[in-house]
Design a protein around this motif. Structure first.
Motif, mmCIF file in Angstrom:
data_model
loop_
_atom_site.group_PDB
_atom_site.id
_atom_site.type_symbol
_atom_site.label_atom_id
_atom_site.label_comp_id
_atom_site.label_asym_id
_atom_site.label_seq_id
_atom_site.Cartn_x
_atom_site.Cartn_y
_atom_site.Cartn_z
ATOM 1 N N LEU A 78 4.344 3.832 -15.241
ATOM 2 C CA LEU A 78 3.039 4.324 -15.662
ATOM 3 C C LEU A 78 2.229 4.922 -14.521
ATOM 4 O O LEU A 78 1.349 5.744 -14.751
ATOM 5 C CB LEU A 78 2.252 3.208 -16.354
ATOM 6 N N VAL A 79 2.508 4.536 -13.304
ATOM 7 C CA VAL A 79 1.943 5.218 -12.132
ATOM 8 C C VAL A 79 2.994 6.100 -11.482
ATOM 9 O O VAL A 79 2.732 7.253 -11.122
ATOM 10 C CB VAL A 79 1.383 4.201 -11.115
ATOM 11 N N ALA A 80 4.192 5.584 -11.357
ATOM 12 C CA ALA A 80 5.258 6.285 -10.629
ATOM 13 C C ALA A 80 5.528 7.682 -11.162
ATOM 14 O O ALA A 80 5.755 8.626 -10.384
ATOM 15 C CB ALA A 80 6.536 5.454 -10.673
ATOM 16 N N THR A 81 5.499 7.847 -12.477
ATOM 17 C CA THR A 81 5.843 9.139 -13.080
ATOM 18 C C THR A 81 4.992 10.271 -12.530
ATOM 19 O O THR A 81 5.475 11.387 -12.329
ATOM 20 C CB THR A 81 5.679 9.063 -14.615
ATOM 21 N N GLY A 82 3.727 9.980 -12.259
ATOM 22 C CA GLY A 82 2.839 11.018 -11.750
ATOM 23 C C GLY A 82 3.154 11.447 -10.339
ATOM 24 O O GLY A 82 2.758 12.555 -9.919
ATOM 25 N N TYR A 83 3.855 10.598 -9.573
ATOM 26 C CA TYR A 83 4.122 10.890 -8.159
ATOM 27 C C TYR A 83 5.578 11.262 -7.901
ATOM 28 O O TYR A 83 5.879 11.893 -6.885
ATOM 29 C CB TYR A 83 3.689 9.697 -7.297
ATOM 30 N N GLU A 84 6.446 10.897 -8.791
ATOM 31 C CA GLU A 84 7.835 11.373 -8.673
ATOM 32 C C GLU A 84 7.897 12.872 -8.949
ATOM 33 O O GLU A 84 8.749 13.579 -8.403
ATOM 34 C CB GLU A 84 8.714 10.616 -9.670
ATOM 35 N N ARG A 85 7.002 13.339 -9.801
ATOM 36 C CA ARG A 85 6.857 14.774 -10.113
ATOM 37 C C ARG A 85 8.197 15.406 -10.474
ATOM 38 O O ARG A 85 8.527 16.507 -10.023
ATOM 39 C CB ARG A 85 6.178 15.512 -8.955
ATOM 40 N N ALA A 86 8.953 14.684 -11.290
ATOM 41 C CA ALA A 86 10.262 15.176 -11.723
ATOM 42 C C ALA A 86 10.144 16.463 -12.531
ATOM 43 O O ALA A 86 11.094 17.255 -12.587
ATOM 44 C CB ALA A 86 10.971 14.103 -12.551
ATOM 45 N N ALA B 17 -3.485 5.565 -4.882
ATOM 46 C CA ALA B 17 -2.271 6.276 -4.473
ATOM 47 C C ALA B 17 -2.584 7.723 -4.117
ATOM 48 O O ALA B 17 -2.087 8.256 -3.111
ATOM 49 C CB ALA B 17 -1.228 6.211 -5.583
ATOM 50 N N ARG B 18 -3.405 8.361 -4.928
ATOM 51 C CA ARG B 18 -3.767 9.755 -4.635
ATOM 52 C C ARG B 18 -4.539 9.855 -3.328
ATOM 53 O O ARG B 18 -4.303 10.769 -2.525
ATOM 54 C CB ARG B 18 -4.588 10.325 -5.795
ATOM 55 N N LEU B 19 -5.450 8.918 -3.088
ATOM 56 C CA LEU B 19 -6.195 8.915 -1.824
ATOM 57 C C LEU B 19 -5.258 8.761 -0.633
ATOM 58 O O LEU B 19 -5.363 9.497 0.357
ATOM 59 C CB LEU B 19 -7.213 7.771 -1.847
ATOM 60 N N LEU B 20 -4.321 7.825 -0.732
ATOM 61 C CA LEU B 20 -3.406 7.582 0.381
ATOM 62 C C LEU B 20 -2.404 8.717 0.541
ATOM 63 O O LEU B 20 -1.908 8.964 1.652
ATOM 64 C CB LEU B 20 -2.677 6.252 0.191
ATOM 65 N N GLU B 21 -2.093 9.406 -0.541
ATOM 66 C CA GLU B 21 -1.227 10.574 -0.443
ATOM 67 C C GLU B 21 -1.924 11.689 0.324
ATOM 68 O O GLU B 21 -1.295 12.423 1.093
ATOM 69 C CB GLU B 21 -0.840 11.056 -1.840
ATOM 70 N N PHE C 262 1.432 2.976 0.064
ATOM 71 C CA PHE C 262 1.586 4.019 -0.962
ATOM 72 C C PHE C 262 2.877 3.817 -1.748
ATOM 73 O O PHE C 262 2.899 3.921 -2.975
ATOM 74 C CB PHE C 262 1.568 5.391 -0.289
ATOM 75 N N GLN C 263 3.960 3.499 -1.059
ATOM 76 C CA GLN C 263 5.238 3.297 -1.741
ATOM 77 C C GLN C 263 5.190 2.098 -2.692
ATOM 78 O O GLN C 263 5.801 2.125 -3.763
ATOM 79 C CB GLN C 263 6.359 3.118 -0.714
ATOM 80 N N HIS C 264 4.457 1.071 -2.315
ATOM 81 C CA HIS C 264 4.284 -0.064 -3.224
ATOM 82 C C HIS C 264 3.523 0.357 -4.486
ATOM 83 O O HIS C 264 3.854 -0.067 -5.595
ATOM 84 C CB HIS C 264 3.511 -1.190 -2.527
ATOM 85 N N SER D 25 -4.119 -1.824 -7.109
ATOM 86 C CA SER D 25 -5.265 -1.708 -6.204
ATOM 87 C C SER D 25 -6.561 -1.920 -6.964
ATOM 88 O O SER D 25 -6.700 -1.485 -8.111
ATOM 89 C CB SER D 25 -5.293 -0.326 -5.549
ATOM 90 N N GLY D 26 -7.504 -2.578 -6.315
ATOM 91 C CA GLY D 26 -8.860 -2.631 -6.824
ATOM 92 C C GLY D 26 -9.672 -1.472 -6.266
ATOM 93 O O GLY D 26 -9.225 -0.732 -5.382
ATOM 94 N N GLN D 27 -10.870 -1.327 -6.805
ATOM 95 C CA GLN D 27 -11.779 -0.274 -6.354
ATOM 96 C C GLN D 27 -13.152 -0.914 -6.238
ATOM 97 O O GLN D 27 -13.810 -1.169 -7.240
ATOM 98 C CB GLN D 27 -11.783 0.871 -7.382
ATOM 99 N N TRP D 28 -13.583 -1.186 -5.002
ATOM 100 C CA TRP D 28 -14.782 -1.992 -4.778
ATOM 101 C C TRP D 28 -15.913 -1.095 -4.298
ATOM 102 O O TRP D 28 -16.106 -0.904 -3.097
ATOM 103 C CB TRP D 28 -14.499 -3.069 -3.734
ATOM 104 N N MET D 29 -16.665 -0.543 -5.224
ATOM 105 C CA MET D 29 -17.758 0.359 -4.874
ATOM 106 C C MET D 29 -19.127 -0.211 -5.256
ATOM 107 O O MET D 29 -20.127 0.103 -4.618
ATOM 108 C CB MET D 29 -17.573 1.723 -5.573
#
Length: 556
Positions: free
Chosen positions: A97-105, A139-143, A154-156, A168-172
């Motif tokens: 569910l996250v990986a698919t967006g970054y594998e960009r197959a 993941a997008r930020l770290l990319e 990022f790989q995790h 990841s959490g998002q603490w704003m």
């Protein structure tokens, strides 16, 4: 009658039972790609109505618990989650569910594949879509801002292996800030005991942190003696599982999303890693918010789809006044209005998904980038508000049963309500739409793109509807011209209705494009009627000086 028991609504395969999703994918994706991904979507659609649904109910029934101390009085701040919640995490990794967006197959289309999966998964996930949204955003930020420490993180985040997958959490959010992150009071100080790249220590309180059981979090802080916010990565736990100078003050008692761990935290010298250098924190986290707001929009659309599916199935089972609810014209009209809102939100959200995929693949034009900048807040705010309206209508469609917690129907409304708050409230995002117009050529891109698309709608069936959309575009353009010349107060008070006008009009263009394709290809017979109905409404009621600004909220 004494022995009568009402049959509850039932779900079947959520891919096969969705007339819009499969048809949309046939419309927008290359045939070979659809052949490749459809089996996994169909499998996930079946899971959404079977084992995922069981886990969803189990996670909701066993909300997280905060255990501040262990049996011997030591402060541990352990947050216990259910087996079901952890199973939903494993499934999210396995389904990519996250990986698919970054594998960009599938290149720029990969985001469509990914968000189609999210759309199926989210309504049966006990809101596990929330940690996935923040994980994807991180993941997008770290990319975009990689370094030696963040590359393995990022790989995790993009792993398909449940044993390796991290969220990841998002603490704003802070007491002094909320949506206004300039009110952040957390301070970052250089540590004299820095180890493993975590050169800073954070001090402050985060008032609202979702997915608090994640492995990492992204947060904002002011470096001591610096004037601008910076972005930091926090690794929550040491190797032994203990928190890294983080105190859990309490879990939040929320209206909905009860299975989701949401906590108030105090950072007492928490080790942190600076991302992308000092300063420009607000600009850097924009890439995160782009992703999380798209998640919010797709989750809202998925919620509308689930609400309408349940209400329609129930209407086919429930008999009142001598016939099924579905056979009462007024009730059928109510269901049709709900489904129309779902379709509009679907087109809008997935149009943004397509643009996001183009941006990340480096294929977007400058106009498409400007359009994406505009449509992300528009899609998020519009779909969120309509999700609440559709959920409310669904609760009513069940009568008294819709108000009873045991049926699960009230959750539709409780869980929908947060969608207009997360990732920026409606007013905050409406003002962000105005900023997009001020800082980019977004309005010109929007008008040009819409008119070019309308020019391709050549079927005479849609002539009247197309004319109404062109009128709406002229109204939008006229308002923007007046806003540029008038006082800021005039523009701001109409920012909501203007944003809704953009949303409705963009949806109308997409309705017509899809309907024309449907006529030509023989798909989705309801598309023509839906397009005509949507375009018949007042698409751009932005308001004027002679009367109050019209409410943007309505169904039907």
């Amino acid at each position: 009658m004494a022995d009568f028991f009402q049959a509850p609504p039932r779900l079947t395969n959520q891919y096969d039972d969705d007339p819009l999703l499969a048809s949309y994918l046939r419309w927008r994706l290359p045939r070979e790609m659809l052949v490749d991904i459809e089996p996994s979507l169909r499998r996930l659609g079946e899971r959404a109505a079977t084992d995922l649904l069981v886990l969803d109910a189990a996670a909701e029934a066993s909300p997280p618990r905060h255990m501040p101390y262990d049996a011997w009085g030591r402060r541990v701040d352990h947050i216990e989650t259910s087996d079901a919640w952890r199973a939903l995490d494993r499934i999210a990794a396995e389904e990519g569910l996250v990986a698919t967006g970054y594998e960009r197959a599938h290149g720029a289309h990969s985001r469509v594949d990914q968000f189609a999966r999210l759309y199926l998964y989210a309504p049966s996930s006990a809101t596990y879509s929330c940690p996935l949204a923040m994980t994807d955003g991180a993941a997008r930020l770290l990319e975009l801002y990689p370094d030696d420490l963040t590359r393995p993180v990022f790989q995790h985040l993009i792993s398909r292996d449940p044993l390796s997958f991290w969220t990841s959490g998002q603490w704003m959010t802070e007491r002094s800030g909320g949506s206004d992150v300039s009110g952040t009071s957390t301070i970052a100080r250089v540590s004299s005991e820095a180890a493993s790249g975590y050169r800073y220590r954070l001090y402050g309180t985060k008032w609202f942190t979702s997915a608090t059981t994640s492995q990492i979090a992204i947060t904002l802080a002011y470096i001591e003696d610096e004037k601008n916010l910076s972005v930091f990565l926090v690794r929550l736990r040491n190797d032994d599982g203990s928190l890294r100078d983080i105190q859990v003050n309490r879990l939040k008692d929320k209206l909905g999303t009860r299975a989701l761990p949401t906590a108030e935290l105090t950072l007492n010298g928490t080790p942190a890693h600076l991302i992308g250098g000092k300063g420009e924190g607000v600009r850097k986290i924009a890439s995160m918010f782009n992703v999380t707001r798209v998640y919010n929009a797709v989750a809202a659309v998925a919620g509308m789809r689930r609400a309408t599916a349940l209400a329609r199935d129930y209407a086919a089972r429930r008999v009142a006044f001598g016939k099924r609810l579905l056979d009462h014209p007024l009730h059928a009209e109510t269901l049709a209005a709900m489904e129309l809102e779902w379709r509009a939100g679907f087109f809008l959200a997935f149009h943004v998904v397509e643009l996001l995929g183009r941006q990340e693949a480096g294929e977007a034009t400058n106009d498409q980038l400007a359009l994406l900048r505009l449509l992300i807040p528009v899609a998020k705010l519009y779909t969120a508000k309509q999700a609440v309206a559709v959920a409310s209508e669904a609760v009513e469609a069940f009568g008294g049963a819709g108000y009873i917690e045991d049926t699960g129907i009230p959750r539709l409304l409780r869980d929908a309500q947060v969608l207009s708050i997360w990732e920026g409230t409606t007013n905050v995002l409406s003002l962000d739409v105005l900023r997009a117009l001020e800082k980019t050529n977004a309005l010109e891109a929007f008008l040009s793109d819409s008119r070019n698309r309308l020019a391709e709608i050549r079927d005479e069936t849609f002539a009247a509807a197309g004319a109404r959309v062109r009128d709406a575009l002229r109204d939008i353009e006229a308002f923007a011209e007046r806003a540029a010349a008038d006082a800021r107060e005039y523009t701001e008070v109409r920012a909501r209705s203007f944003s809704y006008a953009l949303a409705r009009t963009m949806a109308a263009v997409l309705f017509l494009e899809y309907a024309q394709w449907s006529v030509a290809s023989g798909n989705d017979r309801s598309a023509v009627a839906a397009a005509a109905r949507w375009c018949a409404r007042d698409l751009a009621p932005i308001g004027n000086d002679e009367g109050p600004v019209p409410s943007p909220m309505f169904i039907g």
